[in-house]
Design an enzyme around this catalytic site. Sequence first.
Site, PDB file in Angstrom:
ATOM      1  N   HIS A   1      -2.224   0.904   7.276  1.00 26.99           N
ATOM      2  CA  HIS A   1      -2.259   1.187   6.466  1.00 26.99           C
ATOM      3  C   HIS A   1      -2.326   2.496   5.474  1.00 26.99           C
ATOM      4  O   HIS A   1      -2.280   3.060   6.061  1.00 26.99           O
ATOM      5  CB  HIS A   1      -3.780   0.529   6.211  1.00 26.99           C
ATOM      6  CG  HIS A   1      -4.217  -0.005   5.074  1.00 26.99           C
ATOM      7  ND1 HIS A   1      -3.645  -0.785   3.927  1.00 26.99           N
ATOM      8  CD2 HIS A   1      -5.209   1.034   4.197  1.00 26.99           C
ATOM      9  CE1 HIS A   1      -4.169  -0.300   2.397  1.00 26.99           C
ATOM     10  NE2 HIS A   1      -5.170   0.468   2.882  1.00 26.99           N
TER      11      HIS A   1
ATOM     12  N   CYS B   1       0.890  -1.187  -0.408  1.00 22.04           N
ATOM     13  CA  CYS B   1       0.089   0.234  -0.008  1.00 22.04           C
ATOM     14  C   CYS B   1       0.617   0.637  -0.047  1.00 22.04           C
ATOM     15  O   CYS B   1       0.462   2.002  -0.389  1.00 22.04           O
ATOM     16  CB  CYS B   1      -0.978   0.136   1.501  1.00 22.04           C
ATOM     17  SG  CYS B   1       0.859  -0.675   2.381  1.00 22.04           S
TER      18      CYS B   1
END
Length: 438
Positions: free
Chosen positions: A380, A87
Amino acid sequence: MCKDYVYDKDIEQIAKEEQGEALKLQASTSTEVSHQQCSVPGLGEKYPTWETTKPELELLGHNPRRRRITSSFTIGLRGLINLGNTCFMNCIVQALTHTPILRDFFLSDRHRCEMPSPELCLVCEMSSLFRELYSGNPSPHVPYKLLHLVWIHARHLAGYRQQDAHEFLIAALDVLHRHCKGDDAGKAANNPNHCNCIIDQIFTGGLQSDVTCQACHGVSTTIDPCWDISLDLPGSCTSFWPMSPGRESSVNGESHIPGTTTLTDCLRRFTRPEHLGSSAKIKCGSCQSYQESTKQLTMNKLPVVACFHFKRFEHSAKQRRKITTYISFPLELDMTPFMASSKESRMNGQLQLPTSSGNDENKYSLFAVVNHQGTLESGHYTSFIRHHKDQWFKCDDAVITKASIKDVLDSEGYLLFYHKQVLEHESEKVKEMNTQAY
């Protein structure tokens, strides 16, 4: 009926064959032949650059209206598959592919590969990636080749461990900078390090450091190229001056919630004079003795794209932690107060705070925000990107959803990307025209 271009497959094929024959005729030296053989098919053809003429500038001045993108326009909005803790890469790719000038460079096929092995060229892969993301294909793209090349050229990022998006950004810009130095672009670019590659044209600014001797007040000045500005946050181990929401805090129209720190506050702290102390005496070039001094950083030259990095991850001998302090940031930013020229005016008592009629060449618009959710151990990355004016989208790997301006401004913020509202070419030649670059 719509007066759009119509492309005929047969004619396109004939044109491609004729172009190939013309390229063979141009390869008169061994260097040109070897370059042609190592070029990626479909990439690197030599096109003449467009230089505006006086009649063209007059024509643009008489026709200021431009074709507008509607709210339903989705070309360029394409998700990226997470290949295992990637990510950090996906959010930076989304920010880079929505950088207006960089997008125009790659979609106009300006890269000319000069590497012996084009399959290892990160710029060639970025060209391919831009074509994929702007192809109109709605299915998520799998950036496996980009990840592989990053592992090859930036070995410290290899593997499936969680990585820092800021570290990836700097590594990617460094590799792209090294791989595209041969591109025929920006020969007259005025960069601090005199490089004319597209990366330096867009991202490189000049950071000025002034060290002042406390004895004779002699000043030693150095200017270094920079791709981003890393800003300290309240709550970190470094000292932070609380900024009151007074007259100066309203320069860029940021949130004035009591106790809230703004991007302007962080920039003001970054550019404040810092006393180096008695343990860091330097030899003054004027009085030729070791003296205490002060150091001040300002911007000597502003980049086209300004990237601000909030130091949210703190690694010290005592602890490792994430700083979650909310920082208010504006949609439009004026960098005039943080320029070296403003410092000189301040010293002469002539500085006036920017107004709506200030120097437009120092004004920026926000176009991308990278956020980090979670902790140091488990987190994240996502990003917000501006697809076109007032149309924002959230990119969460393969999923892209519409977002509001409030969603963007209320986010925590880790990396902020701002684009100049007026480019130098426009300010010099067509400043009277209302044709902002973004």
